[in-house]
Design a protein around this motif. Structure first.
Motif, PDB file in Angstrom:
ATOM      1  N   ILE A  21       0.846  -1.200   0.000  1.00 44.22           N
ATOM      2  CA  ILE A  21       0.000   0.000   0.000  1.00 44.22           C
ATOM      3  C   ILE A  21       0.880   1.249   0.000  1.00 44.22           C
ATOM      4  O   ILE A  21       0.641   2.197  -0.752  1.00 44.22           O
ATOM      5  N   THR A  22       1.899   1.238   0.848  1.00 44.73           N
ATOM      6  CA  THR A  22       2.826   2.376   0.928  1.00 44.73           C
ATOM      7  C   THR A  22       3.501   2.626  -0.412  1.00 44.73           C
ATOM      8  O   THR A  22       3.695   3.780  -0.828  1.00 44.73           O
TER       9      THR A  22
ATOM     10  N   ALA B 136      -6.143  -1.855   1.699  1.00 42.57           N
ATOM     11  CA  ALA B 136      -5.799  -1.757   0.280  1.00 42.57           C
ATOM     12  C   ALA B 136      -6.973  -1.176  -0.506  1.00 42.57           C
ATOM     13  O   ALA B 136      -6.790  -0.282  -1.349  1.00 42.57           O
ATOM     14  N   LYS B 137      -8.156  -1.675  -0.228  1.00 39.13           N
ATOM     15  CA  LYS B 137      -9.357  -1.184  -0.909  1.00 39.13           C
ATOM     16  C   LYS B 137      -9.538   0.310  -0.664  1.00 39.13           C
ATOM     17  O   LYS B 137      -9.818   1.079  -1.586  1.00 39.13           O
ATOM     18  N   ASP B 138      -9.371   0.725   0.602  1.00 41.26           N
ATOM     19  CA  ASP B 138      -9.516   2.142   0.949  1.00 41.26           C
ATOM     20  C   ASP B 138      -8.476   3.003   0.237  1.00 41.26           C
ATOM     21  O   ASP B 138      -8.711   4.184  -0.028  1.00 41.26           O
ATOM     22  N   ALA B 139      -7.330   2.392  -0.075  1.00 42.23           N
ATOM     23  CA  ALA B 139      -6.271   3.119  -0.782  1.00 42.23           C
ATOM     24  C   ALA B 139      -6.451   3.062  -2.296  1.00 42.23           C
ATOM     25  O   ALA B 139      -5.596   3.559  -3.047  1.00 42.23           O
ATOM     26  N   GLY B 140      -7.529   2.440  -2.756  1.00 46.22           N
ATOM     27  CA  GLY B 140      -7.797   2.361  -4.185  1.00 46.22           C
ATOM     28  C   GLY B 140      -7.039   1.263  -4.900  1.00 46.22           C
ATOM     29  O   GLY B 140      -6.890   1.299  -6.123  1.00 46.22           O
ATOM     30  N   ILE B 141      -6.572   0.268  -4.131  1.00 51.63           N
ATOM     31  CA  ILE B 141      -5.814  -0.837  -4.712  1.00 51.63           C
ATOM     32  C   ILE B 141      -6.700  -2.078  -4.759  1.00 51.63           C
ATOM     33  O   ILE B 141      -7.063  -2.634  -3.710  1.00 51.63           O
TER      34      ILE B 141
END
Length: 375
Positions: free
Chosen positions: A106-107, A130-135
């Protein structure tokens, strides 16, 4: 080629072809969109220069490093004209380490993540991050919890049924002459429960299960210890067969049987078509394995990850759907499997280029190979 193998091979070919064609179509659309420079009201396509994170669960089972990783890397390269990049990490059966690896991905802002979970429940929080980060996250081989976007694996209940059927075939009339031992996989792996369910569906009412174990971390040494306990409890002359959920454990089981002086060895099942298991099958020490064409699963994971990284839908790739404990209707590609015995070694792992005859038929196994006509 027998009818079952022929049907499985045809289904496998159709699956791989469909995934490849669908992915190529998606790649063309992405390229066209990037070339025109028009978003059409949606986010612009990323094109070929994408980064995909690949997280595999452990390195004790040969398949992950030998097959899955290079196959996924190859397919992503093909789908992105050599411009796509893989960032890889292996959790070495450590669920806490894998969660840290997800955080690192994620980073590093990967465009998509292919995740084979050590512990399907423990990763749920990382999947959400990951989902919240758009991944987007593709669950690979094991159905991870959390808001996953896609899933590819084999029909895992069918794997268990294939294993159960193989054991019954090997036992024949001796199925009721004694007791069997069931060596299931790790409780942290949702696939293990599905293998167990499928095997029980086949074996129920046809054999007596003397002892049954869930094997911590799938480790051969734990299966070995469990088998020693089963032999001590049941008596070495009372065990007519062993259901082993995978090949690594089968090796530990067979070692325990030999150490106890069990002869002849009872039929033992397995899964993954590991080289050592194929050699044991050729030598008559292990009765069967389950050959899972890894290329179909790897191609599907790569195609879904590339499509999701580009913001595309999966309709043309994922024809099935599955429900996880947390997420209903996950788009899925389920790949068929083939039972592997000494009768079809040549038609499966050798024909598909998984192993060469030379790799299987080392000096220790040359006589056994000659009896099977492996040249």
């Amino acid at each position: 080629m027998n009818a079952h193998l022929r049907r499985a091979a045809l289904t496998m070919t159709a699956t791989v072809t469909a995934v490849t064609l669908a992915a190529c179509g998606s790649a063309k659309e992405a390229g066209d969109s990037a070339g025109k420079g028009k978003g059409g009201g949606s986010a612009p396509a990323k094109g070929d220069a994408i980064t995909v994170g690949l997280l595999l669960p452990e390195n004790q089972t040969a398949r992950y490093e030998k097959f899955d990783k290079p196959l996924i890397e190859k397919k992503i390269s093909e789908l992105t004209n050599g411009k796509g990049r893989i960032v890889y990490a292996n959790a070495k059966q450590d669920a806490t380490l894998q969660i840290q690896q997800i955080d690192t991905m994620i980073t590093n802002k990967v465009d998509a993540l292919i995740l084979d979970a050590v512990d399907s429940k423990a990763v749920a929080g990382g999947v959400k991050q990951a989902k919240d980060a758009g991944i987007p996250v593709v669950a690979f081989d094991r159905l991870a919890e959390g808001p996953i976007d896609a899933y590819t694996s084999f029909d895992n209940e069918e794997v268990g049924r294939v294993q159960g059927k193989s054991l019954l075939t090997a036992l024949g009339a001796r199925a009721t002459a004694g007791q069997i031992v069931m060596m299931n996989g790790s409780v942290t792996d949702p696939n293990a429960a599905l293998y167990k369910k499928g095997a029980h569906a086949e074996l129920h009412g046809k054999v007596t299960i003397g002892r049954e174990y869930d094997t911590k971390e799938w480790k051969p040494e734990n299966a070995n210890a469990n088998m020693e306990a089963a032999i001590a409890a049941l008596g070495k002359g009372k065990i007519v067969g062993v259901y082993s959920a995978n090949d690594g454990m089968a090796g530990g089981i067979i070692t325990a049987l030999k150490a106890a002086g069990v002869t002849p060895l009872p039929p033992v099942t397995g899964q993954d078509a590991e080289l050592a298991a194929v050699q044991r099958i050729v030598a008559g020490e292990q009765y069967s394995s389950v050959y899972k064409p890894y290329s179909g699963e790897a191609d599907a994971a790569a195609a879904m990850a590339v499509a999701l990284a580009r913001g595309e839908k999966l309709d043309a790739i994922a024809k099935d759907s599955v429900d996880s404990p947390t997420t209903p209707g996950v788009p899925a590609v389920l790949v068929p499997v083939v039972p592997l015995t000494k009768e079809n070694v040549d038609e499966t792992v050798i024909k598909d280029g998984i192993y060469t005859v030379q790799e299987i038929c080392t000096p220790k196994y040359q006589a056994a190979c000659a009896r099977l006509g492996l040249k």
